[in-house]
Design a protein around this motif. Structure first.
Motif, PDB file in Angstrom:
ATOM      1  N   THR A   1      18.975  31.676   8.634  1.00 55.20           N
ATOM      2  CA  THR A   1      19.650  30.465   8.144  1.00 55.20           C
ATOM      3  C   THR A   1      20.921  30.822   7.387  1.00 55.20           C
ATOM      4  O   THR A   1      21.977  30.190   7.579  1.00 55.20           O
ATOM      5  N   HIS A   2      20.859  31.821   6.505  1.00 50.93           N
ATOM      6  CA  HIS A   2      22.061  32.259   5.779  1.00 50.93           C
ATOM      7  C   HIS A   2      23.054  32.924   6.711  1.00 50.93           C
ATOM      8  O   HIS A   2      24.274  32.874   6.479  1.00 50.93           O
ATOM      9  N   LEU A   3      22.546  33.537   7.772  1.00 49.12           N
ATOM     10  CA  LEU A   3      23.438  34.166   8.750  1.00 49.12           C
ATOM     11  C   LEU A   3      24.314  33.115   9.416  1.00 49.12           C
ATOM     12  O   LEU A   3      25.522  33.341   9.652  1.00 49.12           O
ATOM     13  N   PHE A   4      23.737  31.957   9.722  1.00 52.30           N
ATOM     14  CA  PHE A   4      24.516  30.872  10.335  1.00 52.30           C
ATOM     15  C   PHE A   4      25.589  30.342   9.383  1.00 52.30           C
ATOM     16  O   PHE A   4      26.580  29.739   9.820  1.00 52.30           O
ATOM     17  N   LYS A   5      25.363  30.522   8.071  1.00 55.38           N
ATOM     18  CA  LYS A   5      26.344  30.041   7.097  1.00 55.38           C
ATOM     19  C   LYS A   5      27.553  30.963   6.978  1.00 55.38           C
ATOM     20  O   LYS A   5      28.546  30.596   6.336  1.00 55.38           O
ATOM     21  N   CYS A   6      27.466  32.150   7.553  1.00 60.55           N
ATOM     22  CA  CYS A   6      28.586  33.102   7.527  1.00 60.55           C
ATOM     23  C   CYS A   6      29.593  32.697   8.609  1.00 60.55           C
ATOM     24  O   CYS A   6      29.412  33.022   9.795  1.00 60.55           O
ATOM     25  N   LYS A   7      30.631  31.992   8.266  1.00 57.45           N
ATOM     26  CA  LYS A   7      31.612  31.525   9.236  1.00 57.45           C
ATOM     27  C   LYS A   7      32.951  31.297   8.527  1.00 57.45           C
ATOM     28  O   LYS A   7      32.971  30.919   7.339  1.00 57.45           O
ATOM     29  N   PRO A   8      34.006  31.585   9.195  1.00 61.25           N
ATOM     30  CA  PRO A   8      34.050  32.261  10.506  1.00 61.25           C
ATOM     31  C   PRO A   8      33.865  33.755  10.324  1.00 61.25           C
ATOM     32  O   PRO A   8      34.029  34.289   9.240  1.00 61.25           O
ATOM     33  N   ILE A   9      33.544  34.430  11.439  1.00 61.52           N
ATOM     34  CA  ILE A   9      33.279  35.863  11.413  1.00 61.52           C
ATOM     35  C   ILE A   9      34.210  36.547  12.408  1.00 61.52           C
ATOM     36  O   ILE A   9      34.298  36.135  13.578  1.00 61.52           O
ATOM     37  N   SER A  10      34.877  37.577  11.935  1.00 60.68           N
ATOM     38  CA  SER A  10      35.716  38.370  12.832  1.00 60.68           C
ATOM     39  C   SER A  10      34.857  39.344  13.606  1.00 60.68           C
ATOM     40  O   SER A  10      33.667  39.504  13.335  1.00 60.68           O
ATOM     41  N   MET A  11      35.487  40.038  14.568  1.00 63.57           N
ATOM     42  CA  MET A  11      34.763  41.007  15.356  1.00 63.57           C
ATOM     43  C   MET A  11      34.227  42.128  14.465  1.00 63.57           C
ATOM     44  O   MET A  11      33.070  42.531  14.577  1.00 63.57           O
ATOM     45  N   VAL A  12      35.065  42.595  13.544  1.00 65.23           N
ATOM     46  CA  VAL A  12      34.646  43.671  12.649  1.00 65.23           C
ATOM     47  C   VAL A  12      33.549  43.165  11.694  1.00 65.23           C
ATOM     48  O   VAL A  12      32.584  43.867  11.399  1.00 65.23           O
ATOM     49  N   GLY A  13      33.719  41.909  11.240  1.00 71.59           N
ATOM     50  CA  GLY A  13      32.697  41.334  10.356  1.00 71.59           C
ATOM     51  C   GLY A  13      31.351  41.214  11.049  1.00 71.59           C
ATOM     52  O   GLY A  13      30.297  41.476  10.441  1.00 71.59           O
TER      53      GLY A  13
END
Length: 834
Positions: free
Chosen positions: A682-694
């Motif tokens: 659930t917290h992973l979905f909150k990580c936005k936006p995400i770059s390729m390196v991120g």
């Protein structure tokens, strides 16, 4: 015309010669032949074609040769037929001749048999004539022997009756005992001669002598042991001893009357000394009753032990009758003075009574309890006498209880006590006093446990042997064991059911007041179950955690509940063994076992929530990071280090404290994984936006967390154990999904078809909401997302029909933008029509 007739004749002939398959098969077996002419399916055309396969063979020379062969064959067949016909003619003549010879032989045989039969009859007649005189002599001898024997018996009977009558008048019971038995045995030979007046008269004289003997013996005993008056009973005498031997032969009622009168006279003093109005009759002096009868038994053995036959078991009969009288008298006086009965007095009386019953079991066999001459105890329960147990065995029982084992130690089974309950049965109606006392005592015991816990505080954690079981639970079950054993000695009927109800009550109170009452308090909120008193936010981002003592307390309560659960199950089994078979179904402690199971679940949930809440700030920090600005992939992120730190701090403590209940530590691990992994995603979905390196850095972090979770059961332990398969499966499935999400985020979104197919392949997720979250993590605009969502719906696999497919169809619902667009179109259409 002739040709037609010939054809008809041939057809008729073929019809006659048409044989059944069975007959044809039999002919082939008897006369095997390879000639085509002998075959049943012979075909003339085919046969000719085989002889002349081509036109070149049809020449005059070949026809002439064939004609010769056929003529030879015809001649051979004619000869064979002629021979067979002639042979059949001779066979008929030979058969008739053989039949005539057989008839002549049979006639000769019948003649010889008749001669033998005649000779046998003559021989039998001759033997009868020879043995006729011998048979007559044999019959005469047999009748003569019977007559002599009967005459001797009659002489013995007549003389015996005369002697019996004379001895009876002189009270010579010793001689009468032997003579009477002999006379009765001789009289049995004359049963079939009772029609003879003299024999019948002798039989009546024997019966009259028996009646006179019975009355005379009863009178002698009445004189020696008067049932009324103040005259002391007389001592034993040889006359009375011989009279008892005679009574053994007489009508059994004489023996019963003697026994009844003697026992009544022997116990008459007891009824006077222990009348209801006497001070010694009350329960506090119950010992005196048993001391009195013991003296009487000793006195009987010294004075009258040799007077009565051993097979009369007079001492046991005296004791049994004493028990019946005592039970009646005690029941009467306890009904009258029921208000004066206290539990200590009741237990004192029961203990002394059961001790006396044990004394009877050691001294007597109990064979008279089933004797119809005395009153039989109403359903006497046969069980072992618990008061006869030696002290070491009792100590072993208590030790086993302290270890949580209610099973009795292995020891030789004590013999059944047939006297159990013969007196103590009278106390059963008053056992409510005992049950009420145990209710009060257990209530005070639970209150003392609560006070001791408050005064002493939680037990100190013992990391060497696991979480310490609260000592109060062992004390409780030790007390339960003593109550159960004691009550089973008093009664195995309804009082045991009442005691079971008391046990259930205080098992629940122990679970509520001692176990659940000392767990950290929890309150329900809109967000679910939270630890409001302990998990408060500190000034930073860290959440309050349980202290080492608090973790030890929760583990100790969990271990105690597990101990109580197992011991309660054993308690139920032992109660069913003790109680009457008809009441077994009423023993059920399932509800109490469920209560302890609830305490265990609550304790595990608290441990999970504590560790889960400790990891929340780190997950929140993960979701707030600027993942689009990550420029290079390094070591694991600080939030991962924080999560691992909390796991390494909590899990070893919990594992060590739950060392004795390993299965519940496994449950803790499984519940934590089931709680943490979905929260992490659930917290992973909150990580936005995400770059390729991120995304690459998050993938590295996810893998690190996955490895830590897989190692969770043995983390920080010197002994590395393989994690349970059920736990490993949960971690691998959940964290693999998180890795797949990040891999989809890392994949380029063009071409669109490849991206969508890659998503369906990696995640196997047909939920448009999840797909849109992935697009948000990639930082795509809404305009780009709409086309991708449309393509995603098109590329979805066809949902199955029926109820199972309803959930998949719901995933194809339009997005909020599409729904609002439809509503606007509908509004425009309505306005136009208006």
């Amino acid at each position: 015309m002739m040709e037609e007739e010939e054809l008809e004749f041939v057809e008729e002939l073929e019809a006659v010669l048409q044989l059944t398959p069975d007959v044809q098969l039999a002919i082939e077996q008897v006369f095997p032949s390879q000639d085509p002419l002998d075959r049943a399916d012979f075909n003339a055309v085919e046969y000719i074609n085989t002889l002349f396969p081509t036109e070149q063979f049809v020449t005059l020379h070949n026809l002439r040769d064939l004609d010769k062969q056929i003529r030879v064959k015809f001649k051979r067949l004619d000869d064979n037929i002629r021979t067979v016909v002639r042979g059949q003619t001779n066979v008929g003549q030979d058969g008739r001749q053989a039949l005539e010879e057989a008839q002549k032989a049979i006639q000769q045989l019948f003649g010889k048999i008749k001669d033998i039969k005649d000779k046998a009859e003559k021989s039998e007649q001759m033997v009868k004539e020879i043995t006729r005189d011998i048979k007559q002599l044999d019959h005469a001898k047999r009748h003569l022997t019977t007559s002599i024997t009967t005459l001797n018996h009659l002489h013995m009977l007549a003389g015996g009756v005369d002697s019996l009558e004379a001895m009876t008048r002189r009270r010579q019971y010793g001689e009468v005992a032997n003579l009477l038995q002999g006379v009765m045995n001789v009289l049995e030979h004359f049963h079939k001669y009772m029609g003879i007046p003299q024999i019948r008269q002798l039989s009546e004289r024997v019966k009259a002598a028996q009646t006179e003997l019975g009355q005379q013996i009863l009178a002698d005993f009445e004189e020696a042991f008067p049932s009324q008056g103040t005259k002391r009973p007389g001592g034993p005498s040889n006359v009375l001893r011989d009279a008892c031997q005679v009574a053994n032969i007489l009508d059994p009622r004489i023996k019963q009357e003697i026994i009844k009168k003697f026992i009544k006279q022997h116990l008459s003093e007891y009824l006077v000394l222990f009348q209801e109005n006497q001070d010694v009759a009350w329960l506090d002096k119950i010992d005196r009753r048993y001391a009195w009868v013991k003296r009487q038994l000793v006195d009987y053995e010294e004075k009258y032990g040799r007077m009565f036959p051993r097979e009369w078991y007079m001492a046991e009969r005296i004791a049994v009758e004493f028990c019946h009288i005592t039970r009646t008298e005690l029941a009467k006086i306890m009904r009258t003075r029921a208000k004066e009965i206290e539990v200590k007095l009741l237990l004192f009386a029961i203990q002394r009574t059961t001790n006396f019953e044990g004394f009877l079991a050691k001294r007597f066999s109990g064979c008279t309890l089933t004797d119809g001459t005395l009153k039989k105890l109403e359903s006497p329960p046969a069980s072992t006498n618990p008061f006869l147990e030696d002290e070491p065995a009792a100590e072993m029982e208590e030790l086993a209880l302290e270890k949580g084992d209610l099973e009795q130690p292995k020891k030789p089974k004590a013999p059944d006590n047939p006297f159990h309950g013969i007196v103590s049965k009278c106390f059963e109606p008053h056992l409510y006093v005992y049950i009420e006392s145990q209710d009060k005592n257990l209530g005070e015991l639970i209150d003392r446990f609560v006070a001791d816990f408050k005064a002493q505080g939680p037990p100190k954690p013992n990391t060497d042997e696991g979480g310490a079981v609260l000592p109060s639970c062992a004390d409780l079950f030790v007390y339960y064991k003593k109550c159960m054993v004691q009550c089973s000695q008093l009664s195995t009927g309804e009082p045991m059911i009442a005691l079971t109800t008391i046990f259930q009550k205080y098992l629940r109170e122990y679970a509520w007041k001692i176990l659940s009452g000392n767990l950290p308090k929890t309150t329900s909120s809109s967000g679910g179950l939270t630890i409001s008193s302990l998990l408060k936010e500190k000034e930073g981002s860290e959440a309050a955690k349980f202290t080492l003592e608090e973790l030890g307390l929760i583990c100790s309560i969990l271990s105690t509940a597990e101990y109580c659960l197992a011991t309660t199950q054993q308690l139920e089994e032992k109660l069913k063994e003790k109680v009457d078979v008809s009441l077994t179904e009423r023993i059920n402690l399932t509800g109490e076992m469920d209560t302890f199971s609830t305490v265990i679940s609550s304790s595990i949930q608290l441990l999970v929530q504590d560790l889960d809440a400790a990891c929340d700030p780190a997950l929140t920090a993960m979701s707030k990071m600027q993942w689009q600005n990550v420029e290079h992939v390094g070591d694991q992120s600080p939030y991962v280090t924080s999560v691992i730190l909390h796991i390494k701090q909590n899990v070893p403590i919990i594992r060590d404290n739950l060392a004795s209940t390993r299965k519940y530590f496994t449950q803790f691990c499984i519940k934590f994984a089931n709680s943490f992994i979905p929260k992490f995603i659930t917290h992973l979905f909150k990580c936005k936006p995400i770059s390729m390196v991120g995304a690459e850095q998050l993938l590295l972090d996810t893998h690190s967390l996955k490895m830590v979770l897989l190692d969770l059961p043995s983390i920080g332990s010197q002994v590395v154990r393989k994690a349970p398969a059920s736990y490993t499966k949960i971690v691998v499935k959940g964290m693999t999904r998180a890795e797949m999400i990040l891999k989809v985020v890392m994949a380029p979104h063009e071409p669109l078809v490849v991206f969508v197919d890659n998503y369906i392949k990696l995640l196997t997720d047909c939920n448009t909401e999840t797909f849109q979250k992935i697009l948000d993590m990639k930082g795509l605009k809404r305009s780009e997302q709409s086309s991708m969502l449309e393509l995603f719906r098109q590329r979805l696999p066809t949902p199955p029909s029926g109820p199972e497919g309803s959930s998949s169809l719901s995933l194809l619902a339009p997005t909020p933008e599409q729904e609002s667009s439809r509503i606007r179109k509908l509004e425009k259409l309505i306005k136009k029509r208006l």
